[in-house]
Design a protein around this motif. Structure first.
Motif, mmCIF file in Angstrom:
data_model
loop_
_atom_site.group_PDB
_atom_site.id
_atom_site.type_symbol
_atom_site.label_atom_id
_atom_site.label_comp_id
_atom_site.label_asym_id
_atom_site.label_seq_id
_atom_site.Cartn_x
_atom_site.Cartn_y
_atom_site.Cartn_z
ATOM 1 N N SER A 167 0.847 -1.193 0.000
ATOM 2 C CA SER A 167 0.000 0.000 0.000
ATOM 3 C C SER A 167 0.881 1.239 0.000
ATOM 4 O O SER A 167 2.073 1.165 0.334
ATOM 5 C CB SER A 167 -0.938 0.015 1.206
ATOM 6 O OG SER A 167 -0.202 0.167 2.405
ATOM 7 N N ALA A 168 0.290 2.381 -0.349
ATOM 8 C CA ALA A 168 1.049 3.631 -0.397
ATOM 9 C C ALA A 168 0.152 4.785 0.038
ATOM 10 O O ALA A 168 -1.061 4.769 -0.180
ATOM 11 C CB ALA A 168 1.589 3.879 -1.802
ATOM 12 N N VAL A 169 0.774 5.789 0.640
ATOM 13 C CA VAL A 169 0.080 7.014 1.021
ATOM 14 C C VAL A 169 0.579 8.128 0.105
ATOM 15 O O VAL A 169 1.787 8.329 -0.036
ATOM 16 C CB VAL A 169 0.338 7.378 2.498
ATOM 17 C CG1 VAL A 169 -0.359 8.697 2.843
ATOM 18 C CG2 VAL A 169 -0.147 6.259 3.410
ATOM 19 N N VAL A 170 -0.362 8.831 -0.510
ATOM 20 C CA VAL A 170 -0.032 9.837 -1.520
ATOM 21 C C VAL A 170 -0.556 11.198 -1.085
ATOM 22 O O VAL A 170 -1.711 11.318 -0.653
ATOM 23 C CB VAL A 170 -0.648 9.461 -2.893
ATOM 24 C CG1 VAL A 170 -0.268 10.485 -3.958
ATOM 25 C CG2 VAL A 170 -0.197 8.065 -3.306
ATOM 26 N N ASN A 205 -0.666 17.531 5.565
ATOM 27 C CA ASN A 205 -1.188 17.510 6.926
ATOM 28 C C ASN A 205 -0.448 16.428 7.711
ATOM 29 O O ASN A 205 -0.734 15.232 7.585
ATOM 30 C CB ASN A 205 -2.691 17.220 6.895
ATOM 31 C CG ASN A 205 -3.335 17.369 8.250
ATOM 32 O OD1 ASN A 205 -2.733 17.093 9.277
ATOM 33 N ND2 ASN A 205 -4.594 17.797 8.258
ATOM 34 N N LEU A 206 0.511 16.837 8.536
ATOM 35 C CA LEU A 206 1.378 15.877 9.224
ATOM 36 C C LEU A 206 0.633 15.026 10.234
ATOM 37 O O LEU A 206 0.914 13.829 10.394
ATOM 38 C CB LEU A 206 2.527 16.618 9.914
ATOM 39 C CG LEU A 206 3.489 17.382 8.977
ATOM 40 C CD1 LEU A 206 4.577 18.063 9.787
ATOM 41 C CD2 LEU A 206 4.112 16.448 7.944
ATOM 42 N N LEU A 212 -2.204 7.759 8.982
ATOM 43 C CA LEU A 212 -2.386 6.942 7.777
ATOM 44 C C LEU A 212 -1.228 5.981 7.521
ATOM 45 O O LEU A 212 -1.418 4.911 6.938
ATOM 46 C CB LEU A 212 -2.575 7.856 6.560
ATOM 47 C CG LEU A 212 -3.856 8.690 6.530
ATOM 48 C CD1 LEU A 212 -3.860 9.620 5.319
ATOM 49 C CD2 LEU A 212 -5.090 7.792 6.492
ATOM 50 N N VAL A 213 -0.028 6.361 7.922
ATOM 51 C CA VAL A 213 1.139 5.505 7.665
ATOM 52 C C VAL A 213 1.188 4.401 8.720
ATOM 53 O O VAL A 213 1.235 4.664 9.927
ATOM 54 C CB VAL A 213 2.444 6.323 7.694
ATOM 55 C CG1 VAL A 213 3.646 5.398 7.443
ATOM 56 C CG2 VAL A 213 2.412 7.425 6.649
ATOM 57 N N THR A 214 1.178 3.163 8.247
ATOM 58 C CA THR A 214 1.205 2.007 9.143
ATOM 59 C C THR A 214 2.335 1.066 8.730
ATOM 60 O O THR A 214 3.080 1.336 7.783
ATOM 61 C CB THR A 214 -0.129 1.245 9.089
ATOM 62 O OG1 THR A 214 -0.244 0.604 7.793
ATOM 63 C CG2 THR A 214 -1.305 2.181 9.293
ATOM 64 N N GLN A 215 2.401 -0.060 9.396
ATOM 65 C CA GLN A 215 3.431 -1.049 9.063
ATOM 66 C C GLN A 215 3.107 -1.812 7.778
ATOM 67 O O GLN A 215 3.885 -2.660 7.358
ATOM 68 C CB GLN A 215 3.612 -2.012 10.238
ATOM 69 C CG GLN A 215 4.204 -1.342 11.460
ATOM 70 C CD GLN A 215 4.541 -2.319 12.573
ATOM 71 O OE1 GLN A 215 4.232 -3.506 12.478
ATOM 72 N NE2 GLN A 215 5.169 -1.826 13.629
#
Length: 474
Positions: A167-170, A205-206, A212-215
């Motif tokens: 998965s990726a966060v954009v 937005n930090l 949102l960022v997970t393992q």
């Protein structure tokens, strides 16, 4: 039969750019054993055949064709000032670029498979890679990609391979068209994409990103300067990503920014569009994408890598060191189906960087920054400039009372192409447009555009006041 066919071709070779004459067609049909054109196309149902001549204009002499194209070129708005940016930037191109890339050794060269006869091309690619590394602060760069959008998508796929995550966060402040290209890649890779918003400063937005960022996240993809021209806090974003074992991919759409903006060294992969370095706008391409990364990740880097070596006599030479594509290695081991690099376009970039050098590139970036600051200040006197608190490079967002399309229509009458309306990509920003200034933007064109926007604001305000008066009177 073979000799007869050869005579048909050779007899008319000097006229190869002209259509075949009736006698030529008759000879060709006879040679292939067909009695007529209808016999040749007998396998095509009659209802799908065109039984009349094409509706095309009469033939023209070469001199008439040249005149026709000259007339069409005058319709292209030559001499217009432009405030468009958004990933395609109007910079000065030194004339030496076209002189050098037009040399036959470069213009007609194919993929440099045979190093012994491709030393010039390989050396130019090697120097391109070297300068890109110096520019980005990375340890290794590939021999160019198609463009910035595919480079960004390929960088995400590279992070997926390296981390084994899916998965990726954009960032929502990534170029919208880059996001569309990535979405196409991700759809067929079954790769979930999560989008993180931007704050009132125009930056990622930090707080939201941290949630949102997970393992399970392979990477975080941001752009800096981002689509709004705002420079992101790369160090803070890198810390959030790395805390969860994810990689950070930074996309750079405006390469000139690296003349003055600190390179995003905290990134694991940099995906860049180098069009600003001497590549013409060219109706949307071809452009020059780049992936730069750390040496430890090189075997998962798409594209190819040219290296320097020595022959048995100790003479310096260049070879294709690494090519992770399906034409060179087993298909299941290939990192990408991008099967070539933009060598000729990369050569333009190479020449540009060589001409300007470190000092020249910094001066060029300073000119872009100074003109943008002046323009933003002037626009801010009459309209709302969004995201004012964050540092920016050569782009800024102006929000007006009137629809930007209407404003641009009037500005065009003054030989000025206005900013890019953002309603299509960011409807929540209302009547906002992205404006860009480069070293080619004059103070006169800035003042003219500002004056026209100011007039638009006055007219809208006056109309609103009149409507309020009439409402009160009723």
């Amino acid at each position: 039969m073979k000799n007869r066919q050869s005579s048909i071709v050779n007899r008319k070779f000097p006229m190869r750019y002209l259509p075949k004459s009736p006698s030529d067609r008759e000879a060709i049909l006879k040679a292939i054993g067909a009695r007529s054109i209808n016999d040749l196309f007998a396998s095509i149902p009659a209802e799908y055949r065109l039984e009349r001549d094409l509706k095309v204009p009469r033939q023209m002499a070469e001199s008439e064709i040249v005149d026709w194209f000259r007339e069409r070129s005058r319709e292209n708005g030559d001499g217009y000032a432009t405030f468009l940016g958004a990933g395609a930037y109007y910079h000065y191109r030194p004339v030496i670029i076209d002189s050098l890339i037009s040399r036959g050794e470069f213009l007609t060269a194919y993929t440099p498979y045979q190093a012994e006869i491709s030393q010039g091309t390989l050396q130019s690619i090697f120097e391109f890679q070297t300068m890109i590394c110096e520019l980005t602060g990375m340890e290794v760069a590939n021999a160019s990609m198609y463009d910035g959008s595919t480079a960004a998508a390929e960088a995400v796929m590279m992070a997926v391979r390296l981390t084994g995550r899916r998965s990726a966060v954009v960032a929502n402040s990534l170029h919208p068209e880059y996001r569309e290209v990535l979405a196409t890649y991700a759809h067929h890779q079954s790769l979930p994409l999560t989008t993180t918003s931007f704050t009132d400063s125009g930056r990622v937005n930090l707080k939201e990103l941290e949630k949102l960022v997970t393992q399970e996240t392979a990477c975080v993809l941001i752009q800096s300067p981002n689509f709004f021209g705002t420079i992101e806090d790369v160090a803070a974003i890198a810390e959030i990503a790395h805390k969860q074992g994810a990689m950070l991919v930074v996309s750079i759409a405006e390469a000139i920014s690296l003349g003055i903006v600190e390179p995003p060294r905290q990134a694991d992969i940099i995906a860049m569009e180098a069009q600003s370095f001497g590549v013409p706008l060219g109706f949307g391409g071809p452009y020059c994408g780049v992936i730069a990364t750390r040496e430890q990740y090189v075997r998962q880097m798409p594209g190819r890598l040219v290296g320097q070596t020595s022959d048995k006599n100790g003479k310096r030479g260049f070879v294709l060191t690494l090519a992770t594509r399906e034409q060179h290695i087993r298909r299941e081991k290939a990192t990408s189906n991008i099967c070539t690099n933009q060598a000729l376009v990369a050569l333009m970039v190479n020449i540009f960087m060589t001409i300007y050098g470190k000092i020249g590139l910094r001066e060029l970036a300073k000119q872009n920054l100074a003109k943008t600051n002046y323009a933003a200040q002037q626009f801010g006197k009459h309209a709302k400039v969004l995201f004012p608190s964050a540092p920016r490079f050569n782009e800024f967002v102006v929000q007006t009372s009137e629809d930007p399309y209407a404003i641009n229509s009037r500005i065009l009458g003054h030989k000025i192409v206005g900013g890019l309306p953002l309603k299509k990509f960011y409807p929540e920003l209302g009547n906002a447009a992205l404006w860009c200034c480069t070293e080619l933007t004059t103070r006169t064109s800035i003042d003219t555009a500002v004056g026209l926007v100011a007039e638009s604001e006055r007219l809208v305000k006056s109309a609103k006041q009149e409507a309020d008066v009439q409402e009160v009177a009723r």
